[in-house]
Design a protein around this motif. Structure first.
Motif, short mmCIF file in Angstrom:
data_model
loop_
_atom_site.label_atom_id
_atom_site.label_comp_id
_atom_site.label_asym_id
_atom_site.label_seq_id
_atom_site.Cartn_x
_atom_site.Cartn_y
_atom_site.Cartn_z
N VAL A 159 44.72 31.52 -4.54
CA VAL A 159 45.96 31.13 -3.87
C VAL A 159 46.92 32.32 -3.84
CG1 VAL A 159 48.01 29.65 -4.04
CG2 VAL A 159 45.72 28.67 -4.29
N ALA A 160 47.04 33.03 -4.95
CA ALA A 160 47.92 34.21 -4.99
C ALA A 160 47.46 35.26 -3.98
CB ALA A 160 47.97 34.79 -6.40
N GLU A 161 46.16 35.51 -3.90
CA GLU A 161 45.64 36.50 -2.95
C GLU A 161 45.93 36.07 -1.51
OE1 GLU A 161 41.48 37.26 -3.60
OE2 GLU A 161 41.84 37.99 -5.63
N TRP A 162 45.70 34.80 -1.20
CA TRP A 162 45.93 34.31 0.16
C TRP A 162 47.40 34.38 0.54
CZ3 TRP A 162 42.53 29.35 -0.41
CH2 TRP A 162 41.18 29.71 -0.35
N LEU A 163 48.28 33.96 -0.38
CA LEU A 163 49.71 34.00 -0.07
C LEU A 163 50.19 35.43 0.10
CD1 LEU A 163 51.04 31.17 -2.40
CD2 LEU A 163 50.43 31.05 0.04
N ASP A 164 49.70 36.32 -0.74
CA ASP A 164 50.07 37.73 -0.59
C ASP A 164 49.60 38.26 0.76
OD1 ASP A 164 51.04 40.34 -1.65
OD2 ASP A 164 48.92 40.84 -1.41
N HIS A 165 48.39 37.95 1.12
CA HIS A 165 47.79 38.46 2.36
C HIS A 165 48.52 37.91 3.59
CE1 HIS A 165 44.49 40.02 4.85
NE2 HIS A 165 44.59 38.88 5.54
#
Length: 79
Positions: free
Chosen positions: A57-63
Motif C-alpha cells: 500500500v505504501a509503495e502504491w500510494l507513493d507511486h
C-alpha cells in the motif's frame, strides 16, 4: 481535484489508490486512510501478512499519489 486511476490494471491496486484518494478528499487523516487501505488490500488478499500489505500500500500510494506516476508498479501478482 481527483484523478482517474482507471489506468491501473490490478483491481486491488486500483481499489486501494482510489479509496485512499477518496478518503483524503473527505477529510480522513493520512494515517487513518492508510490503515483503511491496508485493510482493504487484505480483503482482496487475505493470505497477505499485515507487514506485506503495509509495504505494498505504501509503495502504491507513493507511486500513484505522491509521485503521480501512471506506469505500472511491481505490486502483487494478481490481475
Amino acid at each position: 481535484m481527483g484523478r482517474d486511476f482507471s489506468h491501473i490494471a490490478r483491481r486491488c491496486e486500483r481499489a486501494v489508490v482510489t479509496a485512499y484518494r477518496e478518503l483524503r478528499e473527505q477529510g480522513t487523516g493520512d494515517f487513518s486512510a492508510f490503515g483503511a487501505c491496508t485493510a482493504l488490500y487484505r480483503i482482496h488478499h487475505p493470505e497477505a501478512s499485515a507487514s506485506e500489505a503495509r509495504r505494498l500500500v505504501a509503495e502504491w500510494l507513493d507511486h500513484h499519489i505522491v509521485r503521480g506516476e501512471t506506469g505500472p508498479t511491481d505490486g502483487c501478482r494478481c490481475d
